[in-house]
Design an enzyme around this catalytic site. Structure first.
Site, mmCIF file in Angstrom:
data_model
loop_
_atom_site.group_PDB
_atom_site.id
_atom_site.type_symbol
_atom_site.label_atom_id
_atom_site.label_comp_id
_atom_site.label_asym_id
_atom_site.label_seq_id
_atom_site.Cartn_x
_atom_site.Cartn_y
_atom_site.Cartn_z
ATOM 1 N N GLY A 6 -7.296 3.600 15.103
ATOM 2 C CA GLY A 6 -7.782 4.986 15.081
ATOM 3 C C GLY A 6 -8.951 5.166 14.119
ATOM 4 O O GLY A 6 -9.990 5.748 14.470
ATOM 5 N N LYS A 114 -4.738 0.409 1.868
ATOM 6 C CA LYS A 114 -4.234 0.466 0.488
ATOM 7 C C LYS A 114 -3.586 -0.830 0.029
ATOM 8 O O LYS A 114 -3.526 -1.114 -1.160
ATOM 9 C CB LYS A 114 -3.160 1.574 0.380
ATOM 10 N N GLU A 141 -12.560 4.811 -1.500
ATOM 11 C CA GLU A 141 -12.313 6.262 -1.479
ATOM 12 C C GLU A 141 -11.231 6.658 -0.485
ATOM 13 O O GLU A 141 -10.398 7.523 -0.751
ATOM 14 C CB GLU A 141 -13.618 7.002 -1.152
ATOM 15 N N ALA A 146 -7.312 10.450 2.029
ATOM 16 C CA ALA A 146 -8.145 10.318 3.243
ATOM 17 C C ALA A 146 -9.597 10.677 2.906
ATOM 18 O O ALA A 146 -10.237 9.948 2.162
ATOM 19 C CB ALA A 146 -7.580 11.145 4.390
ATOM 20 N N GLY A 199 -2.358 10.934 15.182
ATOM 21 C CA GLY A 199 -2.986 9.827 14.440
ATOM 22 C C GLY A 199 -2.862 9.987 12.940
ATOM 23 O O GLY A 199 -3.607 9.373 12.180
ATOM 24 N N GLU A 202 1.105 6.379 9.524
ATOM 25 C CA GLU A 202 0.804 4.958 9.491
ATOM 26 C C GLU A 202 1.257 4.369 10.827
ATOM 27 O O GLU A 202 2.071 4.988 11.540
ATOM 28 C CB GLU A 202 1.572 4.297 8.336
ATOM 29 N N LYS A 217 -0.391 4.996 -3.133
ATOM 30 C CA LYS A 217 -1.486 5.833 -3.644
ATOM 31 C C LYS A 217 -1.274 6.138 -5.125
ATOM 32 O O LYS A 217 -2.225 6.108 -5.913
ATOM 33 C CB LYS A 217 -1.566 7.133 -2.829
ATOM 34 N N GLY A 329 -5.942 11.973 8.916
ATOM 35 C CA GLY A 329 -6.790 12.103 10.096
ATOM 36 C C GLY A 329 -7.803 10.986 10.180
ATOM 37 O O GLY A 329 -8.493 10.703 9.191
HETATM 38 N N1 LIG Z 1 -4.976 7.538 10.007
HETATM 39 C C1 LIG Z 1 -5.126 8.192 8.858
HETATM 40 O O1 LIG Z 1 -5.064 9.419 8.784
HETATM 41 C C2 LIG Z 1 -5.399 7.415 7.598
HETATM 42 C C3 LIG Z 1 -5.680 8.100 6.397
HETATM 43 C C4 LIG Z 1 -5.975 7.368 5.235
HETATM 44 C C5 LIG Z 1 -5.953 5.984 5.258
HETATM 45 N N2 LIG Z 1 -5.650 5.350 6.434
HETATM 46 C C6 LIG Z 1 -5.605 3.895 6.426
HETATM 47 O O2 LIG Z 1 -6.547 3.352 7.349
HETATM 48 C C7 LIG Z 1 -6.054 2.117 7.841
HETATM 49 C C8 LIG Z 1 -6.148 2.101 9.368
HETATM 50 O O3 LIG Z 1 -5.349 3.122 9.903
HETATM 51 P P1 LIG Z 1 -5.287 3.354 11.492
HETATM 52 O O4 LIG Z 1 -4.614 4.658 11.678
HETATM 53 O O5 LIG Z 1 -6.632 3.132 12.072
HETATM 54 O O6 LIG Z 1 -4.312 2.138 11.933
HETATM 55 P P2 LIG Z 1 -4.135 1.512 13.403
HETATM 56 O O7 LIG Z 1 -4.567 2.512 14.420
HETATM 57 O O8 LIG Z 1 -2.795 0.912 13.482
HETATM 58 O O9 LIG Z 1 -5.200 0.308 13.429
HETATM 59 C C9 LIG Z 1 -5.058 -0.849 12.669
HETATM 60 C C10 LIG Z 1 -6.031 -1.884 13.210
HETATM 61 O O10 LIG Z 1 -6.043 -2.988 12.312
HETATM 62 C C11 LIG Z 1 -5.922 -4.185 13.078
HETATM 63 N N3 LIG Z 1 -5.323 -5.215 12.227
HETATM 64 C C12 LIG Z 1 -4.103 -5.256 11.658
HETATM 65 N N4 LIG Z 1 -3.958 -6.357 10.907
HETATM 66 C C13 LIG Z 1 -5.138 -7.024 10.996
HETATM 67 C C14 LIG Z 1 -5.646 -8.213 10.430
HETATM 68 N N5 LIG Z 1 -4.902 -8.965 9.600
HETATM 69 N N6 LIG Z 1 -6.898 -8.591 10.727
HETATM 70 C C15 LIG Z 1 -7.668 -7.860 11.575
HETATM 71 N N7 LIG Z 1 -7.259 -6.703 12.125
HETATM 72 C C16 LIG Z 1 -6.001 -6.298 11.840
HETATM 73 C C17 LIG Z 1 -5.084 -3.827 14.258
HETATM 74 O O11 LIG Z 1 -5.318 -4.798 15.234
HETATM 75 P P3 LIG Z 1 -4.644 -4.759 16.701
HETATM 76 O O12 LIG Z 1 -5.358 -3.645 17.396
HETATM 77 O O13 LIG Z 1 -4.957 -6.111 17.235
HETATM 78 O O14 LIG Z 1 -3.195 -4.492 16.464
HETATM 79 C C18 LIG Z 1 -5.654 -2.440 14.587
HETATM 80 O O15 LIG Z 1 -6.817 -2.568 15.362
HETATM 81 C C19 LIG Z 1 -4.615 1.975 7.314
HETATM 82 O O16 LIG Z 1 -4.607 1.110 6.206
HETATM 83 C C20 LIG Z 1 -4.250 3.373 6.873
HETATM 84 O O17 LIG Z 1 -3.354 3.387 5.789
HETATM 85 C C21 LIG Z 1 -5.384 6.032 7.601
#
Ligand SMILES: NC(=O)c1ccc[n+]([C@@H]2O[C@H](COP(=O)([O-])OP(=O)(O)OC[C@H]3O[C@@H](n4cnc5c(N)ncnc54)[C@H](OP(=O)(O)O)[C@@H]3O)[C@@H](O)[C@H]2O)c1
Length: 347
Positions: A6, A114, A141, A146, A199, A202, A217, A329
């Site tokens: 996402g 994180k 950041e 977020a 979205g 986690e 955090k 988000g």
């Molecule tokens: N969503 C929010 O609101 C938010 C807010 C603050 C921080 N974050 C942080 O942002 C990060 C991403 O969140 P998200 O919602 O985008 O998660 P997500 O939709 O689950 O996406 C994670 C992506 O990382 C890939 N991945 C996992 N392990 C990997 C590795 N070892 N090497 C390469 N790629 C890898 C996954 O690959 P596959 O597609 O192959 O499974 C997937 O494409 C997280 O750490 C989360 O804590 C999110």
């Protein structure tokens, strides 16, 4: 870009929208299955195609080259651009991978993830030492709040010589939303489902409900204040019997918890209080726990996915410096990553 979920897809779209106004080029995207690498930079049409294909369930291994993330990064590093940057938008234990990218590939690092900063102290020290030895920069950041400027504000206070004594508040947009929904009579399972669909959770919602994400955090903030103690043990809202289930089985079993959470919220309401998941960070402590706070208080007034961070410092001893706003988000998180990318020193 490491990770194409996402946040990664939102980031790719935002980078394309900036176009020539930015000196950044998106050259490679890596997921767990493989990578797509175009040294001259991916064009907007190609990015849109990849975003749509990935959102529809295709893997980068099938869209580009199949490889493990380590192999992909080694290959990209060997053909890298003049000033390579690695944006970690995974939710994985990537510390070693990042340290190697900084040391061997001379990548600057920008993290939304994180975990590399919230593991054992020795692992974090190793990562930061690798970055420093290579003369690179690490920015993070998006790891806290977020899109809210929490880390930038903290860095600014520290750089200006203020002494930050403590940071308290609510650091989980997901838990804020879920606990707020309980307050208005909704079922826990219903609120978690909505947060997931939007979205905000986690990839495994137990990372939020266990308090682990909030605890990470708190630890990242406390470490910035000089804390070097053990990671906090968060108060887990998920009973032991549901911790070993697959994500799908857990979501199916979630309605079993509805009754207990409704009762807990009602009990708090009878005392004029509401449930909030609160964090504390200081040079001597880091914690994350479920608490009852007065309904009529800054934390009690939080709505939606709002986070709140109250900084008590030498210059703000009584009335704290407060940062508040939506703390979840993909688009907001991606924007914080993009802000970090833009702020990297020119090489
Ligand atoms: N969503 C929010 O609101 C938010 C807010 C603050 C921080 N974050 C942080 O942002 C990060 C991403 O969140 P998200 O919602 O985008 O998660 P997500 O939709 O689950 O996406 C994670 C992506 O990382 C890939 N991945 C996992 N392990 C990997 C590795 N070892 N090497 C390469 N790629 C890898 C996954 O690959 P596959 O597609 O192959 O499974 C997937 O494409 C997280 O750490 C989360 O804590 C999110």
């Amino acid at each position: 870009m490491l990770g194409f979920g996402g946040v990664g897809r939102a980031l790719a779209a935002q980078m394309c929208a900036l176009g020539r106004r930015s000196r950044l080029r998106l050259c490679a995207i890596v997921d767990r299955s493989g990578y797509v690498f175009v040294p001259a930079g991916l064009g907007p049409r190609e990015v849109a195609r990849l975003v749509n294909a990935k959102a529809a369930g295709q893997s980068l291994g099938s869209l580009g080259t199949a490889a493990t993330p380590d192999v992909a990064l080694d290959f990209i590093a060997a053909h890298a651009a003049q000033a390579p940057v690695l944006a970690d938008v995974t939710a994985d234990e990537t510390g070693l991978l990042l340290a190697r990218a900084a040391a061997r590939g001379r990548f600057d690092l920008v993290l939304a993830n994180k975990k590399p900063l919230a593991g054992p102290q020795r692992a974090v020290d190793t990562l930061l030492a690798a970055v420093a030895a290579a003369g690179r920069t690490l920015r993070c950041e998006a790891t806290v709040g977020a899109g809210l400027p929490v880390i930038a504000s903290l860095d600014g206070l520290i750089a200006s010589g203020d002494r930050v004594r403590s940071i308290d508040g609510c650091a989980s947009g997901t838990l804020a939303f879920v606990l707020g929904a309980l307050e208005s009579g909704r079922a826990l399972s219903d609120a978690v489902r909505e947060a997931r669909e939007r979205g905000w959770t986690e990839p495994d919602p137990r990372d939020d409900l266990s308090g682990r994400d909030a605890a990470r955090k708190a630890l990242i903030l406390a470490r910035k204040l000089g804390y070097r103690g053990a990671p906090p043990r968060a108060e887990d809202l998920v009973p032991r019997s549901m911790r070993g289930l697959s994500v799908a089985a857990f979501l199916q079993a979630l309605p079993r918890l509805d009754g207990a959470f409704r009762a807990r919220a009602e009990q708090a309401a009878r005392r004029g209080r509401v449930l909030r998941y609160v964090i504390h960070a200081s040079p001597r402590a880091a914690s994350a726990r479920l608490a009852e706070v007065p309904k009529d208080s800054p934390l009690g007034h939080l709505r939606g996915t709002d986070n709140l961070f109250a900084f008590r410092t030498r210059h703000y001893p009584d009335a704290p410096l407060v940062i508040q706003g939506p703390g979840a988000g993909p688009a907001r998180t991606a924007a914080a990553v993009l802000t970090d990318l833009q702020a990297l020193p020119a090489r």
